[in-house]
Scaffold this motif. Structure first.
Motif, PDB file in Angstrom:
ATOM      1  N   ALA A 128       0.904  -1.341  -0.204  1.00 44.35           N
ATOM      2  CA  ALA A 128       0.191  -0.071   0.075  1.00 44.35           C
ATOM      3  C   ALA A 128       1.004   1.120   0.209  1.00 44.35           C
ATOM      4  O   ALA A 128       0.718   2.169  -0.698  1.00 44.35           O
ATOM      5  N   GLY A 129       1.953   1.257   0.780  1.00 37.83           N
ATOM      6  CA  GLY A 129       2.972   2.415   0.769  1.00 37.83           C
ATOM      7  C   GLY A 129       3.603   2.560  -0.676  1.00 37.83           C
ATOM      8  O   GLY A 129       3.601   3.900  -1.094  1.00 37.83           O
ATOM      9  N   ALA A 130       3.909   1.298  -1.339  1.00 30.90           N
ATOM     10  CA  ALA A 130       4.308   1.592  -2.691  1.00 30.90           C
ATOM     11  C   ALA A 130       3.411   2.041  -3.557  1.00 30.90           C
ATOM     12  O   ALA A 130       3.722   2.963  -4.300  1.00 30.90           O
ATOM     13  N   VAL A 131       2.261   1.865  -3.473  1.00 30.05           N
ATOM     14  CA  VAL A 131       1.044   2.410  -4.172  1.00 30.05           C
ATOM     15  C   VAL A 131       1.009   3.974  -3.964  1.00 30.05           C
ATOM     16  O   VAL A 131       0.781   4.588  -4.919  1.00 30.05           O
ATOM     17  N   GLY A 132       1.144   4.203  -2.734  1.00 31.71           N
ATOM     18  CA  GLY A 132       1.078   5.476  -2.415  1.00 31.71           C
ATOM     19  C   GLY A 132       2.064   6.627  -3.035  1.00 31.71           C
ATOM     20  O   GLY A 132       1.859   7.649  -3.477  1.00 31.71           O
ATOM     21  N   VAL A 133       3.346   5.769  -3.019  1.00 36.41           N
ATOM     22  CA  VAL A 133       4.518   6.459  -3.622  1.00 36.41           C
ATOM     23  C   VAL A 133       4.397   6.601  -5.112  1.00 36.41           C
ATOM     24  O   VAL A 133       4.567   7.761  -5.487  1.00 36.41           O
ATOM     25  N   LEU A 134       3.597   5.861  -5.740  1.00 39.14           N
ATOM     26  CA  LEU A 134       3.282   5.910  -7.118  1.00 39.14           C
ATOM     27  C   LEU A 134       2.341   7.034  -7.388  1.00 39.14           C
ATOM     28  O   LEU A 134       2.514   7.883  -8.388  1.00 39.14           O
ATOM     29  N   GLY A 135       1.513   7.103  -6.613  1.00 39.59           N
ATOM     30  CA  GLY A 135       0.516   7.880  -6.582  1.00 39.59           C
ATOM     31  C   GLY A 135       1.164   9.506  -6.593  1.00 39.59           C
ATOM     32  O   GLY A 135       0.633  10.281  -7.380  1.00 39.59           O
ATOM     33  N   LEU A 136       1.895   9.669  -5.636  1.00 32.46           N
ATOM     34  CA  LEU A 136       2.759  10.939  -5.516  1.00 32.46           C
ATOM     35  C   LEU A 136       3.368  11.101  -6.673  1.00 32.46           C
ATOM     36  O   LEU A 136       3.434  12.284  -7.398  1.00 32.46           O
TER      37      LEU A 136
END
Length: 456
Positions: free
Chosen positions: A397-405
């Motif tokens: 989920a954190g990796a997806v958040g980074v991709l979102g940024l």
């Protein structure tokens, strides 16, 4: 990256451009059906055997390295497609779209059904790599032919339809593979033979496009045959537009990672939230896939030039990633996935339409091949990038958040770049609009203008 993107025609020009072939009638419907069916063949290759991988794993359990090699049977066609699409594009421009499409469609059935008779895991993987070779040719030819046959809003419509069909077929093929795979891991490979039904129909129903009927992507036919011939000669003499494609291909590589994240990682994200029921996971994935189709429909209905839409579309994708990152339960995760997939459903046809608008007939095969390489290359590295991100931040989920940024940052850069060039872009648009309204043929047509509208 965004700075290398040259402006595309305004919405008015896109809406008014006349398609080189008829866009109605039985022949048109058959032509579109065949192009959409051909565009779905690489999707079939990507997902059909996914449900039977565990059975393949059991069958080849005694083969050294089977745990790593069996998954390659699923992913190696995409890698072949990414590596070979540019070369397929060169062949498309030199040998012709229709001829290569028919040959590749037949070879797709030959290589696709090969595992029915092969007993070596290494031979099966080699055959799957050859499936990717055929897929590279098929996808490049189908996309190029859509751009050849149609222009203006018709082209936008059918490139969006291509995205819709690909997204919907992924769900269908996954279910189909699981259903027929119950009879044995080899059985789904019979479905590859369906391309043998498509090849003769393509040979009889698809017309051969020609430079004097297709013309550049941002222009329709020239006013007369002599002008068309002169235009074709000039196009052959000028260099390939590497600079015009560099920015959109780089953006496509990144956009492919954005596009592929939900289909690849949704089941893992649900599992991290405690959802282990395969039926629930399948339903959630199907809902997200439906949102992708909805996004493609919305893009086709907006009737706007693609480049100005890209910042907003990427922003929608970023918001979806943000919701997925913050989700504490399955319902919120699915909501975030739906938002993201609405954006990716618009993103893919926007990127493809933008690339096509930069290509003349003589360059369209190579340009389409480069675009395909960028897209499938980004698709291939997507799981690897997210895996690296998971290791760095501690959770998927954190990796997806980074991709979102990162997605939000790219959207901001594109938006800022567009604002920095308002005068030049406005002048170009104004000049094109004035030419659209002109009634005299005294002045030579602008390279990106549409002379056929003057004749009309």
């Amino acid at each position: 990256m965004p700075g290398a993107m040259s402006p595309t025609p305004p919405a008015a020009a896109i809406a008014d451009a006349a398609s080189p072939v008829a866009a109605s009638g039985p022949a048109h419907l058959l032509r579109v059906t065949l192009l959409m069916a051909g565009s779905c063949l690489p999707i079939l290759g990507a997902v059909l055997i996914a449900p039977v991988l565990p059975k393949m794993q059991d069958h080849f359990a005694a083969t050294p390295g089977a745990k790593a090699l069996v998954p390659l049977a699923l992913t190696v066609p995409a890698l072949s497609l990414a590596l070979l699409a540019p070369f397929a594009g060169v062949i498309v421009d030199r040998l012709g779209r229709k001829r290569l499409l028919i040959v590749a469609t037949v070879l797709y059935a030959v290589f696709g059904t090969a595992p029915l008779w092969l007993d070596s895991l290494g031979a099966i993987i080699a055959g799957r790599a050859l499936v990717g070779v055929a897929e590279a040719a098929i996808m490049t030819c189908c996309t190029t032919l859509i751009a050849d046959y149609y222009s203006g809003q018709q082209r936008v419509k059918y490139l969006a339809l291509q995205t819709m069909c690909a997204s919907a077929s992924a769900t269908v093929f996954f279910v189909l593979g699981g259903t027929v795979g119950a009879a044995g891991w080899r059985v789904p490979f019979w479905i590859y033979a369906v391309s043998l039904l498509l090849a003769p129909l393509m040979a009889s129903a698809l017309p051969n496009p020609a430079a004097d009927t297709a013309g550049p992507a941002d222009a329709a036919d020239t006013a007369d045959t002599a002008d068309a011939a002169d235009s074709a000669v000039q196009a052959r003499r000028r260099p390939f537009p590497w600079r015009q494609l560099a920015g959109i291909c780089a953006l496509t590589f990144f956009g492919a990672m954005v596009f592929y994240t939900v289909p690849v990682e949704m089941s893992y994200l649900l599992d991290d939230l405690g959802v282990e029921n395969s039926g629930v996971i399948g339903l959630a994935t199907a809902i997200a896939s439906a949102a992708t189709v909805g996004g493609a429909v919305a893009f086709a209905r907006l009737k706007r030039a693609p480049d100005p839409m890209l910042p907003a579309v990427l922003a929608v994708c970023a918001v979806g990633f943000g919701v997925m990152f913050l989700a504490g339960d399955a319902a919120l995760l699915v909501a975030g996935a739906v938002i993201n997939c609405l954006g990716t459903g618009m993103l893919l046809p926007a990127l493809l339409t933008s690339a096509m608008s930069r290509l003349a007939f003589e360059d369209r095969g190579r340009g389409t091949g480069l675009w395909m390489a960028a897209f499938f290359g980004g698709e291939f590295v997507c799981p690897l990038v997210l895996l690296a991100g998971e290791s760095a931040v501690g959770s998927l989920a954190g990796a997806v958040g980074v991709l979102g940024l990162a997605t939000a940052l790219v959207a901001a850069i594109l938006s800022a770049t567009a604002r920095q060039r308002p005068k030049g872009r406005g002048a170009v648009i104004g000049m094109r609009l004035r030419r659209v309204g002109a009634t005299s043929h005294d002045a030579p047509p602008h390279p990106n203008d549409n002379p056929s509208r003057h004749a009309q």
